[in-house]
Scaffold this motif. Structure first.
Motif, PDB file in Angstrom:
ATOM      1  N   ASN A  30      -9.438   5.928   3.442  1.00  0.00           N
ATOM      2  CA  ASN A  30      -9.109   4.501   3.479  1.00  0.00           C
ATOM      3  C   ASN A  30     -10.206   3.657   2.846  1.00  0.00           C
ATOM      4  OD1 ASN A  30      -6.652   4.929   4.744  1.00  0.00           O
ATOM      5  ND2 ASN A  30      -7.584   4.903   6.768  1.00  0.00           N
ATOM      6  N   THR A  72      -1.791   5.800   2.778  1.00  0.00           N
ATOM      7  CA  THR A  72      -2.680   4.839   3.440  1.00  0.00           C
ATOM      8  C   THR A  72      -2.105   4.418   4.783  1.00  0.00           C
ATOM      9  OG1 THR A  72      -3.427   4.050   1.291  1.00  0.00           O
ATOM     10  CG2 THR A  72      -3.876   2.646   3.175  1.00  0.00           C
ATOM     11  N   VAL A  77      -9.693   3.998  -0.907  1.00  0.00           N
ATOM     12  CA  VAL A  77      -8.547   3.205  -1.357  1.00  0.00           C
ATOM     13  C   VAL A  77      -8.895   1.720  -1.352  1.00  0.00           C
ATOM     14  CG1 VAL A  77      -6.202   2.498  -0.724  1.00  0.00           C
ATOM     15  CG2 VAL A  77      -6.823   4.901  -0.704  1.00  0.00           C
ATOM     16  N   THR A  92      -4.162   5.257   8.242  1.00  0.00           N
ATOM     17  CA  THR A  92      -4.584   4.177   9.147  1.00  0.00           C
ATOM     18  C   THR A  92      -3.871   4.290  10.493  1.00  0.00           C
ATOM     19  OG1 THR A  92      -2.966   2.686   8.138  1.00  0.00           O
ATOM     20  CG2 THR A  92      -5.242   2.538   7.349  1.00  0.00           C
ATOM     21  N   ALA A 104      -1.861  -2.640   6.011  1.00  0.00           N
ATOM     22  CA  ALA A 104      -1.192  -1.693   5.107  1.00  0.00           C
ATOM     23  C   ALA A 104       0.323  -1.881   5.124  1.00  0.00           C
ATOM     24  CB  ALA A 104      -1.551  -0.256   5.484  1.00  0.00           C
ATOM     25  N   MET A 142       0.839  -1.166   0.000  1.00  0.00           N
ATOM     26  CA  MET A 142       0.000   0.000   0.000  1.00  0.00           C
ATOM     27  C   MET A 142       0.893   1.241   0.000  1.00  0.00           C
ATOM     28  SD  MET A 142      -3.444  -1.239   0.486  1.00  0.00           S
ATOM     29  CE  MET A 142      -3.570  -0.159  -0.800  1.00  0.00           C
TER      30      MET A 142
END
Length: 124
Positions: free
Chosen positions: A106, A5, A109, A9, A54, A1
């Motif tokens: 997120n 991201t 994505v 996160t 991630a 990722m």
């Protein structure tokens, strides 16, 4: 990722931890305190799970990211529902706005990563 991201996160996980501590820093009334602790714990756990995905270069969980977004939106509304005042209300509104923003990114994505590549026909 990608790096963004991982940051979003991880940031949501950190905000979840902050929400666990913040009611004691701001001396929030009991109902607001329990709300922040429960919502913060849930955000920290779900966002932490997505962070581990991630960093392992796996797509984030779309349902988890969506749930974090909903919890962020709840944080924006909750102070008005519970009648909080001064610092606790601004803490929840600012934290909720950031958590909802990061969570919606997120979710976006994860939605893109969940799609299969488009079908292409080769010219012969």
């Amino acid at each position: 990722m990608d790096t963004i991201t991982k940051l979003t996160t991880g940031g949501n996980s950190a905000f979840g931890c902050w929400l666990i501590v913040a009611p004691f820093v701001f001396n929030t009334p009991a109902v607001g305190r329990w709300n922040d602790v429960l919502v913060g714990t849930t955000i920290a756990l779900v966002a932490g799970y997505n962070y581990t995905r991630a960093i392992r270069r796996r797509p984030v969980n779309m349902l988890g990211a969506g749930f974090v977004t909903v919890l962020g939106c709840w944080l924006i509304v909750a102070p008005f529902v519970f009648g909080l005042e001064s610092s606790p209300i601004w803490n929840d509104i600012i934290s909720g706005t950031i958590v909802a923003s990061f969570g919606s990114y997120n979710t976006y994505v994860a939605t893109i990563a969940d799609r299969s590549p488009p079908f292409r026909m080769t010219a012969e």
